[in-house]
Design a protein around this motif. Sequence first.
Motif, PDB file in Angstrom:
ATOM      1  N   ARG A 189       0.793  -1.217   0.000  1.00  0.00           N
ATOM      2  CA  ARG A 189       0.000   0.000   0.000  1.00  0.00           C
ATOM      3  C   ARG A 189       0.833   1.278   0.000  1.00  0.00           C
ATOM      4  O   ARG A 189       0.296   2.355  -0.248  1.00  0.00           O
ATOM      5  CB  ARG A 189      -0.912   0.022   1.240  1.00  0.00           C
ATOM      6  N   THR A 190       2.114   1.171   0.303  1.00  0.00           N
ATOM      7  CA  THR A 190       2.890   2.369   0.605  1.00  0.00           C
ATOM      8  C   THR A 190       2.958   3.339  -0.563  1.00  0.00           C
ATOM      9  O   THR A 190       2.798   4.547  -0.387  1.00  0.00           O
ATOM     10  CB  THR A 190       4.306   1.981   1.061  1.00  0.00           C
ATOM     11  N   GLU A 193      -0.789   4.760  -1.198  1.00  0.00           N
ATOM     12  CA  GLU A 193      -1.500   5.440  -0.127  1.00  0.00           C
ATOM     13  C   GLU A 193      -0.609   6.359   0.711  1.00  0.00           C
ATOM     14  O   GLU A 193      -1.126   7.166   1.490  1.00  0.00           O
ATOM     15  CB  GLU A 193      -2.155   4.402   0.791  1.00  0.00           C
ATOM     16  N   GLY A 194       0.698   6.230   0.566  1.00  0.00           N
ATOM     17  CA  GLY A 194       1.593   7.042   1.370  1.00  0.00           C
ATOM     18  C   GLY A 194       1.759   8.440   0.814  1.00  0.00           C
ATOM     19  O   GLY A 194       0.998   8.904  -0.037  1.00  0.00           O
ATOM     20  N   GLU A 195       2.776   9.129   1.310  1.00  0.00           N
ATOM     21  CA  GLU A 195       3.061  10.455   0.784  1.00  0.00           C
ATOM     22  C   GLU A 195       3.560  10.322  -0.657  1.00  0.00           C
ATOM     23  O   GLU A 195       3.765   9.237  -1.158  1.00  0.00           O
ATOM     24  CB  GLU A 195       4.113  11.156   1.656  1.00  0.00           C
ATOM     25  N   TRP A 311      -1.293  -4.732   5.964  1.00  0.00           N
ATOM     26  CA  TRP A 311      -0.331  -3.843   5.298  1.00  0.00           C
ATOM     27  C   TRP A 311       1.083  -4.282   5.682  1.00  0.00           C
ATOM     28  O   TRP A 311       1.517  -4.105   6.815  1.00  0.00           O
ATOM     29  CB  TRP A 311      -0.612  -2.407   5.725  1.00  0.00           C
ATOM     30  N   ARG A 314       5.109  -1.343   4.947  1.00  0.00           N
ATOM     31  CA  ARG A 314       5.198  -0.031   5.584  1.00  0.00           C
ATOM     32  C   ARG A 314       6.611   0.537   5.522  1.00  0.00           C
ATOM     33  O   ARG A 314       6.800   1.754   5.550  1.00  0.00           O
ATOM     34  CB  ARG A 314       4.759  -0.118   7.043  1.00  0.00           C
ATOM     35  N   PRO A 318       7.986   5.178  -0.107  1.00  0.00           N
ATOM     36  CA  PRO A 318       6.803   5.556  -0.880  1.00  0.00           C
ATOM     37  C   PRO A 318       7.126   6.249  -2.185  1.00  0.00           C
ATOM     38  O   PRO A 318       6.250   6.473  -3.013  1.00  0.00           O
ATOM     39  CB  PRO A 318       6.057   6.503   0.073  1.00  0.00           C
TER      40      PRO A 318
END
Length: 326
Positions: A189-190, A193-195, A311, A314, A318
Amino acid sequence: MTFAAPVPTRTLGPGGPAVPVFSLGSWNTWDRMEFDDAVTLIRRAAEVGAAFFDVAHYNMGPHAENARTDLIFGEAVRASGLSRDDYLLCGKLWLWEYPQSGFAQQLDVSLSRIGVEKADVVVVGDYFGDVDVRRIVRDVAAEIDAGRFDAWGVNNWAIADVTLAIDYAVAEGLTPPTFAQLKYGLVRRTMAEGEHYGDLFRSGRLALQASDVFEGGILAGKLAPARKIGADIGGIRERIVAAFPDVERIASSFAATPTQLGLAYVLSNPATANVLFGVSRVEQLEDNLGALALLDRVGPEALRSAVADLWLDRDVNPDGTLSLPV
């Protein structure tokens, strides 16, 4: 239960086309099924409103496979009775031998192998850094001007090059990328969905096309895939295999299959315009369609809460491609 409602559409980024939320991919897909099954699958995708096909000529870099998947797709789509106006086509432009192998040359070959004159959109990849972004934007624009396709996206690029491509295209009056095709799903997901990428998606500057949702089949229950699958960014694949029982358990709690859970999760993100997956049997497509009913029945918030602990990446940068220092 047979799926009856049409697959919904979302816009593939600013200025991009409206596309069904599901599309069918070609890597190790059309060349690993019987021809009649491919025809049936294409017809069924059209019936449910998911006639959006990602088809590439795999002939460069690590994809120098001499694959016939694009040739088979072209034959199958003609045998299905669909006209070119009945489906959307996403092609690939490769960077492995670019610019020695230019985009015009690549399209001459790939489109002729499928037997069409143009694609609707293309993805520019595989990304490996050290690319002339401004030249790529200009060369893509030249092919758009030539009528070879209408919109384009990027595949797992580092965020600095994505923002450069967008800003340069806008400044020069050229067509910017409208979407990013990223590895995205229950466990990865990083990037999405991350920065960085997440900021672009949330601001509406790009749309997300999710790929490799099932991790080469692992998250569909094929824990030791025999075929070639995507790169293991961050080195988390063993943890993904170990997490599959939790995926099964959560899916079962919703009276769903693991594949339906994975697709519903991806579609619960409003940035997701489209999910790209490979299926080799119409039964698999029917199962995937059930993700739409699952998301509607459970709702995005409850679904995302249930899978929060899945998830696993992490600690992956990203920005796109490299693991963060341990």
